[in-house]
Design a protein around this motif. Structure first.
Motif, PDB file in Angstrom:
ATOM      1  N   VAL A 242     -36.269 -16.380 -46.850  1.00 43.10           N
ATOM      2  CA  VAL A 242     -35.120 -15.487 -46.995  1.00 43.10           C
ATOM      3  C   VAL A 242     -34.286 -15.964 -48.178  1.00 43.10           C
ATOM      4  CG1 VAL A 242     -33.030 -14.600 -45.875  1.00 43.10           C
ATOM      5  CG2 VAL A 242     -35.092 -15.043 -44.504  1.00 43.10           C
ATOM      6  N   ALA A 243     -33.797 -15.038 -48.982  1.00 38.44           N
ATOM      7  CA  ALA A 243     -32.936 -15.402 -50.116  1.00 38.44           C
ATOM      8  C   ALA A 243     -31.714 -16.166 -49.624  1.00 38.44           C
ATOM      9  CB  ALA A 243     -32.502 -14.154 -50.869  1.00 38.44           C
ATOM     10  N   GLY A 244     -31.212 -17.055 -50.461  1.00 41.04           N
ATOM     11  CA  GLY A 244     -30.032 -17.833 -50.115  1.00 41.04           C
ATOM     12  C   GLY A 244     -28.739 -17.130 -50.481  1.00 41.04           C
ATOM     13  N   ALA A 245     -27.644 -17.674 -49.964  1.00 43.93           N
ATOM     14  CA  ALA A 245     -26.333 -17.098 -50.251  1.00 43.93           C
ATOM     15  C   ALA A 245     -25.982 -17.218 -51.728  1.00 43.93           C
ATOM     16  CB  ALA A 245     -25.265 -17.782 -49.396  1.00 43.93           C
ATOM     17  N   ASP A 246     -26.619 -18.156 -52.425  1.00 47.21           N
ATOM     18  CA  ASP A 246     -26.366 -18.324 -53.849  1.00 47.21           C
ATOM     19  C   ASP A 246     -27.221 -17.390 -54.699  1.00 47.21           C
ATOM     20  OD1 ASP A 246     -28.669 -19.635 -53.072  1.00 47.21           O
ATOM     21  OD2 ASP A 246     -28.368 -21.373 -54.372  1.00 47.21           O
ATOM     22  N   SER A 247     -27.929 -16.461 -54.085  1.00 47.03           N
ATOM     23  CA  SER A 247     -28.771 -15.518 -54.828  1.00 47.03           C
ATOM     24  C   SER A 247     -27.973 -14.377 -55.437  1.00 47.03           C
ATOM     25  CB  SER A 247     -29.820 -14.916 -53.885  1.00 47.03           C
ATOM     26  OG  SER A 247     -29.194 -14.130 -52.873  1.00 47.03           O
ATOM     27  N   GLY A 248     -26.724 -14.254 -55.029  1.00 39.01           N
ATOM     28  CA  GLY A 248     -25.915 -13.126 -55.472  1.00 39.01           C
ATOM     29  C   GLY A 248     -26.031 -11.925 -54.552  1.00 39.01           C
ATOM     30  N   LEU A 249     -26.895 -12.010 -53.549  1.00 38.68           N
ATOM     31  CA  LEU A 249     -27.073 -10.927 -52.585  1.00 38.68           C
ATOM     32  C   LEU A 249     -26.153 -11.127 -51.383  1.00 38.68           C
ATOM     33  CD1 LEU A 249     -30.986 -10.803 -52.457  1.00 38.68           C
ATOM     34  CD2 LEU A 249     -29.483  -9.252 -53.722  1.00 38.68           C
ATOM     35  N   SER A 250     -25.774 -10.040 -50.769  1.00 41.82           N
ATOM     36  CA  SER A 250     -25.103 -10.128 -49.475  1.00 41.82           C
ATOM     37  C   SER A 250     -26.140 -10.466 -48.417  1.00 41.82           C
ATOM     38  CB  SER A 250     -24.438  -8.803 -49.129  1.00 41.82           C
ATOM     39  OG  SER A 250     -25.429  -7.787 -48.942  1.00 41.82           O
ATOM     40  N   ALA A 251     -25.686 -10.887 -47.251  1.00 36.26           N
ATOM     41  CA  ALA A 251     -26.615 -11.151 -46.151  1.00 36.26           C
ATOM     42  C   ALA A 251     -27.371  -9.880 -45.785  1.00 36.26           C
ATOM     43  CB  ALA A 251     -25.861 -11.693 -44.944  1.00 36.26           C
ATOM     44  N   GLU A 252     -26.690  -8.737 -45.863  1.00 38.80           N
ATOM     45  CA  GLU A 252     -27.347  -7.459 -45.559  1.00 38.80           C
ATOM     46  C   GLU A 252     -28.472  -7.170 -46.550  1.00 38.80           C
ATOM     47  OE1 GLU A 252     -23.689  -7.469 -43.285  1.00 38.80           O
ATOM     48  OE2 GLU A 252     -24.115  -7.982 -45.376  1.00 38.80           O
ATOM     49  N   ALA A 253     -28.208  -7.417 -47.837  1.00 38.94           N
ATOM     50  CA  ALA A 253     -29.231  -7.165 -48.850  1.00 38.94           C
ATOM     51  C   ALA A 253     -30.396  -8.136 -48.695  1.00 38.94           C
ATOM     52  CB  ALA A 253     -28.625  -7.280 -50.248  1.00 38.94           C
ATOM     53  N   ALA A 254     -30.098  -9.384 -48.357  1.00 41.74           N
ATOM     54  CA  ALA A 254     -31.163 -10.361 -48.133  1.00 41.74           C
ATOM     55  C   ALA A 254     -32.034  -9.946 -46.951  1.00 41.74           C
ATOM     56  CB  ALA A 254     -30.573 -11.747 -47.894  1.00 41.74           C
ATOM     57  N   ALA A 255     -31.405  -9.430 -45.895  1.00 43.94           N
ATOM     58  CA  ALA A 255     -32.158  -8.959 -44.730  1.00 43.94           C
ATOM     59  C   ALA A 255     -33.042  -7.772 -45.099  1.00 43.94           C
ATOM     60  CB  ALA A 255     -31.193  -8.578 -43.607  1.00 43.94           C
ATOM     61  N   THR A 256     -32.492  -6.843 -45.858  1.00 46.65           N
ATOM     62  CA  THR A 256     -33.268  -5.676 -46.289  1.00 46.65           C
ATOM     63  C   THR A 256     -34.442  -6.091 -47.148  1.00 46.65           C
ATOM     64  OG1 THR A 256     -31.339  -4.216 -46.188  1.00 46.65           O
ATOM     65  CG2 THR A 256     -33.168  -3.513 -47.588  1.00 46.65           C
ATOM     66  N   ASN A 257     -34.210  -7.019 -48.067  1.00 45.72           N
ATOM     67  CA  ASN A 257     -35.292  -7.493 -48.936  1.00 45.72           C
ATOM     68  C   ASN A 257     -36.393  -8.180 -48.130  1.00 45.72           C
ATOM     69  OD1 ASN A 257     -33.866  -6.524 -51.085  1.00 45.72           O
ATOM     70  ND2 ASN A 257     -33.429  -8.512 -52.016  1.00 45.72           N
ATOM     71  N   TYR A 258     -35.996  -8.948 -47.131  1.00 54.79           N
ATOM     72  CA  TYR A 258     -36.989  -9.644 -46.306  1.00 54.79           C
ATOM     73  C   TYR A 258     -37.802  -8.645 -45.490  1.00 54.79           C
ATOM     74  CZ  TYR A 258     -38.719 -13.970 -44.125  1.00 54.79           C
ATOM     75  OH  TYR A 258     -39.504 -15.030 -43.718  1.00 54.79           O
ATOM     76  N   GLU A 259     -37.128  -7.650 -44.958  1.00 57.91           N
ATOM     77  CA  GLU A 259     -37.830  -6.591 -44.221  1.00 57.91           C
ATOM     78  C   GLU A 259     -38.807  -5.854 -45.145  1.00 57.91           C
ATOM     79  OE1 GLU A 259     -36.643  -2.420 -41.991  1.00 57.91           O
ATOM     80  OE2 GLU A 259     -35.291  -4.141 -41.794  1.00 57.91           O
ATOM     81  N   THR A 260     -38.382  -5.595 -46.377  1.00 55.68           N
ATOM     82  CA  THR A 260     -39.259  -4.946 -47.345  1.00 55.68           C
ATOM     83  C   THR A 260     -40.464  -5.812 -47.655  1.00 55.68           C
ATOM     84  OG1 THR A 260     -37.402  -3.742 -48.335  1.00 55.68           O
ATOM     85  CG2 THR A 260     -39.383  -4.000 -49.687  1.00 55.68           C
ATOM     86  N   GLU A 261     -40.243  -7.119 -47.761  1.00 53.09           N
ATOM     87  CA  GLU A 261     -41.345  -8.041 -48.034  1.00 53.09           C
ATOM     88  C   GLU A 261     -42.347  -8.052 -46.884  1.00 53.09           C
ATOM     89  OE1 GLU A 261     -42.005 -12.740 -49.332  1.00 53.09           O
ATOM     90  OE2 GLU A 261     -39.983 -11.899 -49.187  1.00 53.09           O
ATOM     91  N   ILE A 262     -41.851  -8.002 -45.659  1.00 58.95           N
ATOM     92  CA  ILE A 262     -42.734  -7.920 -44.497  1.00 58.95           C
ATOM     93  C   ILE A 262     -43.578  -6.659 -44.562  1.00 58.95           C
ATOM     94  CG2 ILE A 262     -42.783  -7.584 -41.985  1.00 58.95           C
ATOM     95  CD1 ILE A 262     -40.291  -9.410 -41.843  1.00 58.95           C
ATOM     96  N   GLY A 263     -42.939  -5.546 -44.899  1.00 58.51           N
ATOM     97  CA  GLY A 263     -43.669  -4.286 -45.003  1.00 58.51           C
ATOM     98  C   GLY A 263     -44.679  -4.289 -46.123  1.00 58.51           C
TER      99      GLY A 263
END
Length: 242
Positions: A108-129
């Motif tokens: 999962v992307a870190g908080a220092d990635s510039g993403l919000s936690a919501e965006a990190a969650a969405t990106n991880y879900e997309t990666e799973i898909g």
């Protein structure tokens, strides 16, 4: 329908970690050659101990580790290098020579990635898909309050009906911001294995295995797989079971 839980009795925390790791490797060995194996792993004391046992087993190197993909069922949403993160604690046990390729360890992307936690969650879900990851095994630790992943009793995330990944805020256990599988995603997997050790977990274990419990009150009571559900318990954590 999900599978009713089976209890795997172990002597102590070390035995829980060894048995769960051995069973993970046995599952990988049993999957036909050339087929990807997707496993969601967990943090916590016994969870990290299980991953350490997995890493040091010579059987893993013989089980076509290049087809194994590791995911994290939840992650603390802090900076990528923080020692609070599950992936960093896991990597410390794996060492630089870990046989599963780094490209197959999905973080999962870190908080220092510039993403919000919501965006990190969405990106991880997309990666799973994108990986078409149908989870063979979701390995979960369980807290003394009965939480699994970052789904806590009475907390909004535990009631989320989406089959995906969510941001969790105001966690009752620090750090407050997290990214977690939802319960529907956990329950969509073939196998859900819950690992627990210690006397402080005994009341939660009893509640998690009670038909009267609800997911909102005891999230672990809903942690079940489509084909198989297991609770790996040591003598202390199972001490209140009939």
């Amino acid at each position: 329908m999900t599978a009713s839980p089976v209890i795997v009795s172990c002597q102590d925390r070390s035995a829980v970690a060894q048995r769960a790791a051995g069973d993970l490797i046995a599952h990988i060995e049993g999957v036909p050659a050339g087929t990807a194996v997707h496993i969601a792993v967990t943090g916590g004391g016994v969870g990290i101990a299980t991953l350490a046992e997995l890493a040091k087993s010579p059987r893993l190197a013989e089980a076509s580790p290049g087809r194994v993909h590791l995911w994290f069922s939840d992650e603390r949403y802090v900076d990528a290098g923080s020692q609070d993160r599950n992936d960093i604690q896991a990597a410390a046990t794996w060492g630089p020579g870990f046989v599963i390729p780094e490209a197959n360890i999905h973080r999962v992307a870190g908080a220092d990635s510039g993403l919000s936690a919501e965006a990190a969650a969405t990106n991880y879900e997309t990666e799973i898909g994108r990986a078409k990851a149908a989870f063979d095994v979701v390995l979960l630790g369980m807290g003394p309050d009965g939480h699994v992943a970052s789904l806590f009793p009475g907390h909004p995330g535990v009631s989320d009906k989406r089959t995906g990944v969510i941001a969790v805020h105001d966690s009752p256990k620090p750090p407050p911001d997290r990214v977690s599988f939802t319960m529907p995603l956990i329950r969509s997997s073939d196998r859900v294995w819950v690992i627990a050790s210690g006397a402080e977990k005994a009341p939660a274990v009893k509640a998690a295995l009670s038909p009267a419990s609800t997911a909102e009150d005891v999230p672990a009571s809903a942690a079940r797989g489509q084909l198989e559900s297991r609770f790996y318990l040591d003598t202390e954590s199972s001490s209140l079971l009939d």
